[in-house]
Design an enzyme around this catalytic site. Structure first.
Site: not given
Length: 460
Positions: A184, A314, A320, A327
């Site tokens: 979970h 970014s 970043k 993805e």
């Protein structure tokens, strides 16, 4: 600017202007004009399959005494050129066309006939010679199966094997590393990294098994059924001879489908394989999302691993770095799932003796195979093979994980264990310290019972 020059071609509907340099003829040009819909063209794998099939059909017709040697040789030479990709620019028909794929079949017939007429001593007609003993209604379903079999064996299955092997190699390498398990998305009992990665590898291995289990149905082709399954205008041996030629040339045991009416009217085998591809997509998405979570941070997330740094993350936040490969895998997996939904709708469109969504089914099935193959390789090479483990983060999370108290259930009971866990959470202290204060167990005994590595072995 130079203007395109045209020549006049004709078919049963009359004359038509066709670009002078085009290898195709009037029927292809009509389809180009009738279906300016998506800009999506027949996949390379389908053009290859059509070429291989036309080559095999010419051989079968020659062996049966229906096609002379000159025309057979010319057709086969041209068909192999089509199969090899030399003339893909001359296949301009949109995927969203007539549902039988007639426009693309005739596109292939016209290109092969045009080329073949220049190779031999006799004129070759697209219908009478290249399409002899055939109908679009058995050619296109057969080509879907041929294209899928070749793409699965040449692209997807090797890529999945590579992915499984890379995962298994990393699992073996990381065998001694223990981390916090999660259910979970919440802290749970410890697991070893080789156990976690072993689950991934098992998913991919089972995906391979599922694909291989469904492949026999794709090895059955529709050739010989012609227009409605009765085999009108084809020799009774034509289909079986075509399958034997394809088997000999490809190395895969193609056979004719036992019931030609099934072969023409449904795409159950394609739908079955699409379902197996969807399961592989689900597996890839699960693995990719695990990697994203494990890589999250690096300070405010889990930070268990660091994926390879591939590109700036970014346009506004310097330094970043994002999990770009996982993805991408999630997006392609979503596309494959969507393709399966479209194929499901398409496969039920077998109205009486013919399925009428064949080009769309072909496009989506082959796109799914290509996406999964390329994605599996990228995931293996650019994410899994190169990630590093943040040992300090793993250790800190384990030390502070109150769920370790689960190991004491058999000694102190569930309710006392729950109280210790809640106190450890509340006070942000290691469970060992809290248990030492609230039980009669010695520190040595508690360390033995709460050893994370031992807890990954199961049992009492």
């Amino acid at each position: 600017m130079s203007q395109v020059k045209f020549r006049s071609e004709h078919d049963s509907m009359g004359a038509l202007q066709v670009p002078k340099e085009a290898l195709y003829g009037a029927q292809t040009q009509r389809a180009v004009e009738n279906f300016p819909i998506s800009g999506l063209r027949l996949p390379r794998e389908m053009i290859r399959a059509l070429g291989l099939l036309k080559h095999a059909c010419a051989q079968a017709n020659f062996d049966l005494g229906l096609l002379n040697q000159d025309r057979c040789g010319s057709i086969q030479k041209a068909a192999l050129e089509v199969a090899s990709g030399q003339h893909d620019a001359h296949f301009p028909v949109d995927i969203f066309q007539t549902g039988s794929g007639t426009s693309s079949n005739m596109n292939c017939n016209e290109v092969v006939a045009h080329l073949a007429s220049g190779y031999g001593n006799e004129t070759v007609h697209p219908n009478d010679h290249v399409n002899m003993s055939q109908s679009s209604n058995d050619v296109f379903p057969s080509s879907i199966h041929i294209a899928a079999v070749l793409a699965l064996h040449e692209q997807l299955l090797p890529a999945l094997v590579q992915l499984a092997e890379v995962i298994e190699a990393r699992a073996d390498e990381l065998k001694g590393k223990v981390k916090t398990g999660r259910t979970h998305l919440m802290d749970a009992m410890p697991v070893r990294m080789d156990q976690e990665l072993g689950g991934w590898a098992a998913q991919i291995r089972h995906g391979i098994d599922r694909i291989e289990a469904s492949l026999p149905r794709l090895l059955e082709i529709a050739s010989g059924g012609t227009a409605v399954g009765t085999g009108i205008n084809a020799h009774v041996e034509f289909g079986s001879r075509v399958a034997r030629v394809l088997a000999a040339e490809s190395g895969f045991p193609f056979v004719t489908m036992e019931n030609p009416f099934e072969a023409l009217s449904c795409q159950d085998a394609a739908a079955e394989m699409s379902g197996q591809l969807k399961v592989v997509a689900i597996s890839l998405m699960k693995i990719a999302n695990d990697l994203r979570w494990m890589n999250s941070g690096p300070l405010a997330g889990l930070g268990e691993i660091a994926l390879p740094v591939l590109q700036p993350g970014s346009s506004i936040m310097p330094g970043k770095v994002n999990p770009v490969v996982p993805e991408a895998i999630c997006m392609l997996a979503a596309q494959v799932m969507g393709n399966d939904s479209a194929i499901t709708v398409g496969a039920q469109a077998g109205n009486f003796q013919l399925n009428v969504m064949l080009p769309m089914i072909a496009y989506n099935l082959l796109q799914s195979i290509t996406l999964l193959a390329n994605g599996s390789r990228v995931l293996a090479e650019k994410a899994i093979a190169g990630f590093t483990v943040n040992d300090d983060n793993l250790s800190h999370a384990l030390e502070c994980n109150p769920i370790l108290v689960t190991a004491l259930n058999g000694v102190i009971g569930y309710e006392k264990g729950a109280a210790i866990a809640k106190q450890a959470y509340r006070e942000n202290r290691p469970v060992l310290e809290v248990a030492l204060e609230n039980t009669d167990l010695s520190e040595l005994e508690l360390k033995r019972l709460l050893d994370p590595a031992k807890l990954t072995q199961g049992g009492l």
